[in-house]
Design a protein around this motif. Structure first.
Motif, PDB file in Angstrom:
ATOM      1  N   ASN A 140      -7.499 -21.337 -15.515  1.00 40.41           N
ATOM      2  CA  ASN A 140      -8.076 -22.325 -16.415  1.00 40.41           C
ATOM      3  C   ASN A 140      -9.563 -22.039 -16.643  1.00 40.41           C
ATOM      4  O   ASN A 140     -10.401 -22.328 -15.796  1.00 40.41           O
ATOM      5  N   LEU A 141      -9.868 -21.471 -17.799  1.00 42.03           N
ATOM      6  CA  LEU A 141     -11.243 -21.159 -18.171  1.00 42.03           C
ATOM      7  C   LEU A 141     -11.728 -22.048 -19.315  1.00 42.03           C
ATOM      8  O   LEU A 141     -12.908 -22.003 -19.668  1.00 42.03           O
ATOM      9  N   ALA A 142     -10.829 -22.827 -19.896  1.00 39.39           N
ATOM     10  CA  ALA A 142     -11.207 -23.716 -20.996  1.00 39.39           C
ATOM     11  C   ALA A 142     -12.027 -24.871 -20.452  1.00 39.39           C
ATOM     12  O   ALA A 142     -11.679 -25.480 -19.454  1.00 39.39           O
ATOM     13  N   ALA A 143     -13.126 -25.149 -21.113  1.00 39.40           N
ATOM     14  CA  ALA A 143     -14.000 -26.250 -20.704  1.00 39.40           C
ATOM     15  C   ALA A 143     -15.064 -26.436 -21.770  1.00 39.40           C
ATOM     16  O   ALA A 143     -15.337 -25.525 -22.565  1.00 39.40           O
ATOM     17  N   GLN A 144     -15.674 -27.599 -21.771  1.00 38.29           N
ATOM     18  CA  GLN A 144     -16.892 -27.769 -22.562  1.00 38.29           C
ATOM     19  C   GLN A 144     -18.024 -27.152 -21.759  1.00 38.29           C
ATOM     20  O   GLN A 144     -18.323 -27.595 -20.662  1.00 38.29           O
ATOM     21  N   ALA A 145     -18.600 -26.101 -22.307  1.00 35.60           N
ATOM     22  CA  ALA A 145     -19.616 -25.336 -21.583  1.00 35.60           C
ATOM     23  C   ALA A 145     -21.015 -25.823 -21.925  1.00 35.60           C
ATOM     24  O   ALA A 145     -21.225 -26.569 -22.882  1.00 35.60           O
ATOM     25  N   GLY A 146     -21.980 -25.362 -21.123  1.00 34.85           N
ATOM     26  CA  GLY A 146     -23.384 -25.575 -21.438  1.00 34.85           C
ATOM     27  C   GLY A 146     -24.038 -26.706 -20.687  1.00 34.85           C
ATOM     28  O   GLY A 146     -23.563 -27.844 -20.719  1.00 34.85           O
ATOM     29  N   PRO A 170     -22.394 -36.126 -23.680  1.00 35.82           N
ATOM     30  CA  PRO A 170     -21.739 -36.206 -22.371  1.00 35.82           C
ATOM     31  C   PRO A 170     -20.241 -36.440 -22.434  1.00 35.82           C
ATOM     32  O   PRO A 170     -19.496 -35.940 -21.584  1.00 35.82           O
ATOM     33  N   ARG A 171     -19.784 -37.173 -23.437  1.00 36.47           N
ATOM     34  CA  ARG A 171     -18.358 -37.504 -23.469  1.00 36.47           C
ATOM     35  C   ARG A 171     -17.472 -36.279 -23.663  1.00 36.47           C
ATOM     36  O   ARG A 171     -16.311 -36.265 -23.232  1.00 36.47           O
ATOM     37  N   ALA A 172     -18.005 -35.248 -24.304  1.00 38.63           N
ATOM     38  CA  ALA A 172     -17.228 -34.018 -24.476  1.00 38.63           C
ATOM     39  C   ALA A 172     -16.862 -33.405 -23.133  1.00 38.63           C
ATOM     40  O   ALA A 172     -15.791 -32.797 -22.978  1.00 38.63           O
ATOM     41  N   TYR A 173     -17.729 -33.589 -22.150  1.00 35.37           N
ATOM     42  CA  TYR A 173     -17.490 -33.023 -20.815  1.00 35.37           C
ATOM     43  C   TYR A 173     -16.455 -33.827 -20.043  1.00 35.37           C
ATOM     44  O   TYR A 173     -15.653 -33.269 -19.283  1.00 35.37           O
ATOM     45  N   ILE A 174     -16.431 -35.135 -20.256  1.00 30.86           N
ATOM     46  CA  ILE A 174     -15.425 -35.972 -19.613  1.00 30.86           C
ATOM     47  C   ILE A 174     -14.043 -35.654 -20.188  1.00 30.86           C
ATOM     48  O   ILE A 174     -13.067 -35.476 -19.452  1.00 30.86           O
ATOM     49  N   ASP A 175     -13.960 -35.552 -21.510  1.00 32.43           N
ATOM     50  CA  ASP A 175     -12.672 -35.299 -22.160  1.00 32.43           C
ATOM     51  C   ASP A 175     -12.081 -33.954 -21.749  1.00 32.43           C
ATOM     52  O   ASP A 175     -10.928 -33.868 -21.315  1.00 32.43           O
ATOM     53  N   SER A 176     -12.872 -32.904 -21.873  1.00 35.06           N
ATOM     54  CA  SER A 176     -12.357 -31.559 -21.618  1.00 35.06           C
ATOM     55  C   SER A 176     -12.331 -31.209 -20.135  1.00 35.06           C
ATOM     56  O   SER A 176     -11.331 -30.710 -19.614  1.00 35.06           O
ATOM     57  N   ASN A 177     -13.433 -31.465 -19.444  1.00 30.51           N
ATOM     58  CA  ASN A 177     -13.584 -30.964 -18.071  1.00 30.51           C
ATOM     59  C   ASN A 177     -12.981 -31.876 -17.014  1.00 30.51           C
ATOM     60  O   ASN A 177     -12.682 -31.420 -15.908  1.00 30.51           O
ATOM     61  N   ILE A 178     -12.830 -33.163 -17.320  1.00 21.64           N
ATOM     62  CA  ILE A 178     -12.250 -34.090 -16.346  1.00 21.64           C
ATOM     63  C   ILE A 178     -10.808 -34.444 -16.735  1.00 21.64           C
ATOM     64  O   ILE A 178      -9.852 -34.133 -16.011  1.00 21.64           O
ATOM     65  N   VAL A 179     -10.637 -35.076 -17.903  1.00 24.95           N
ATOM     66  CA  VAL A 179      -9.292 -35.436 -18.353  1.00 24.95           C
ATOM     67  C   VAL A 179      -8.430 -34.187 -18.528  1.00 24.95           C
ATOM     68  O   VAL A 179      -7.285 -34.124 -18.068  1.00 24.95           O
ATOM     69  N   GLY A 180      -8.992 -33.175 -19.180  1.00 23.46           N
ATOM     70  CA  GLY A 180      -8.249 -31.933 -19.391  1.00 23.46           C
ATOM     71  C   GLY A 180      -7.837 -31.268 -18.087  1.00 23.46           C
ATOM     72  O   GLY A 180      -6.726 -30.749 -17.953  1.00 23.46           O
ATOM     73  N   PHE A 181      -8.730 -31.308 -17.098  1.00 20.12           N
ATOM     74  CA  PHE A 181      -8.435 -30.624 -15.837  1.00 20.12           C
ATOM     75  C   PHE A 181      -7.348 -31.346 -15.044  1.00 20.12           C
ATOM     76  O   PHE A 181      -6.493 -30.702 -14.432  1.00 20.12           O
TER      77      PHE A 181
END
Length: 351
Positions: A98-104, A112-123
């Motif tokens: 799993n390398l998909a994530a909101q980077a940066g 900030p919400r982009a990181y919750i959606d992709s990196n937390i919910v997605g994970f």
């Protein structure tokens, strides 16, 4: 022949990793949301190299590569648990990377919400899909950013990492905690990959090497943060990919000597571990700029700036566990890596 899901294959590391696994004959399914966080032409260019025509991409539909019989691609968001679960149930992957994530780091201050959606919910969706479909090993991208305010150098996986200083870093630390929970409760082997400043051909447009090269060639000033008093453990993409493949092929079995009385943050009794993948050789920011200038045969106009919020002044990877357990140590010289990036950049942008 293994069947591997790689998420983030329109991204920098995922693209290179997919190519390497395809070369050795693995069956690979690539997944990416193909969002517009940065220049979409770079993402489409990477996909094209692996035989995926951007015009044929249709959300939720598996596309056969025109160049590799053993490669298919699907545009999908990790937050889309229904389609993600369907993919896992149909394909029955042996391993997942799993390398998909909101980077940066800096973008996390703005969105900030982009990181919750992709990196937390997605994970957690990835974890659940692995759990219910008998995946033999989940490897996932963490980050050197998790070290946060740590000052003991080099950074070791055996150090506590409880003080991240950006939401991006916090999301990556949370991935490690969530992975440990699934390893402990469900016996899912998981390995976190703490990458240190990855660079090379097809690199991300929001990273320093890309930004500096572009600005210098256009005669524009480059921003030098913390007035140049920074250093980074720059790690070449080929070294990263080799490390990821070795990790993928060697699921953790658990540390029988682990004790809750003196807990080791980097291992566990469960089949869980993390690795630093870095060059183990930090470079001062001004030396990095000098190497780019020498490679381009141009001098940069420099705009010295204060430290940006969320940044750290130095990174330095202790890779002894990678050496001891997997017999591997990254070692590509920065001069070579920068020259390969500049060669790609000039060809891609025709400058």
């Amino acid at each position: 022949m293994a069947k591997v899901l790689i998420t983030g294959t329109a991204g920098f590391i995922g693209f290179h990793l997919a190519q390497k696994l395809l070369e050795r004959g693995d069956q690979v399914v690539g997944l990416d949301s193909v969002n517009d966080y940065y220049d979409i032409r770079v993402k489409h260019g990477r996909l094209n190299i692996t035989g995926i025509d951007a015009d044929e991409i249709e959300y939720g539909k598996l596309i056969q590569s025109a160049k590799h019989d053993n490669y298919r691609f699907i545009q999908l968001q990790l937050e889309d648990d229904q389609n993600l679960n369907g993919l896992f149930a149909t394909e029955k992957f042996d391993t997942v990377i799993n390398l998909a994530a909101q980077a940066g780091v800096r973008y996390s201050l703005e969105n900030p919400r982009a990181y919750i959606d992709s990196n937390i919910v997605g994970f957690v969706n990835i974890l659940e899909a692995c759990r219910h479909n008998e995946v033999k090993h989940l490897s996932y991208a963490s980050s050197s950013s998790v070290y946060g305010l740590n000052e003991t150098m080099p950074f070791s996986i055996h150090h506590n990492v409880d003080h991240p200083i950006s939401l991006y870093a916090a999301s990556k630390k949370s991935n490690e905690l969530m992975a440990h929970t699934y390893s402990h409760l469900f016996g899912l082997p998981t390995t976190g990959l703490r990458f240190f400043t990855v660079y090379g051909p097809w690199g991300r447009p929001d990273m320093a090497l890309f930004l500096f090269t572009k600005a210098i060639l256009e005669g524009k000033p480059i921003n030098i943060f913390n007035n140049g008093e920074m250093s980074r453990d720059f790690t070449y993409i080929d070294d990263i990919v080799e490390g990821v493949i070795r990790v993928n092929d060697n699921p953790p079995k658990g540390n029988p000597n682990w004790s809750g009385a003196d807990p080791d943050p980097g291992t566990a009794k469960a089949p869980y571990t993390v690795y630093n993948i870095g060059n183990n050789s930090p470079v001062k920011l001004m030396d990095f700029v000098r190497i780019i200038e020498e490679t381009l045969d141009m001098e940069a106009k420099k705009n010295f700036m204060p430290m940006q919020a969320g940044d750290v002044s130095a990174t330095y990877a202790d890779v002894q566990d990678l050496v001891n357990n997997l017999g591997y140590k990254p070692q590509t010289p920065l001069e070579y890596g920068v020259s390969q990036f500049v060669k790609w950049y000039r060809e891609f942008y025709k400058v």
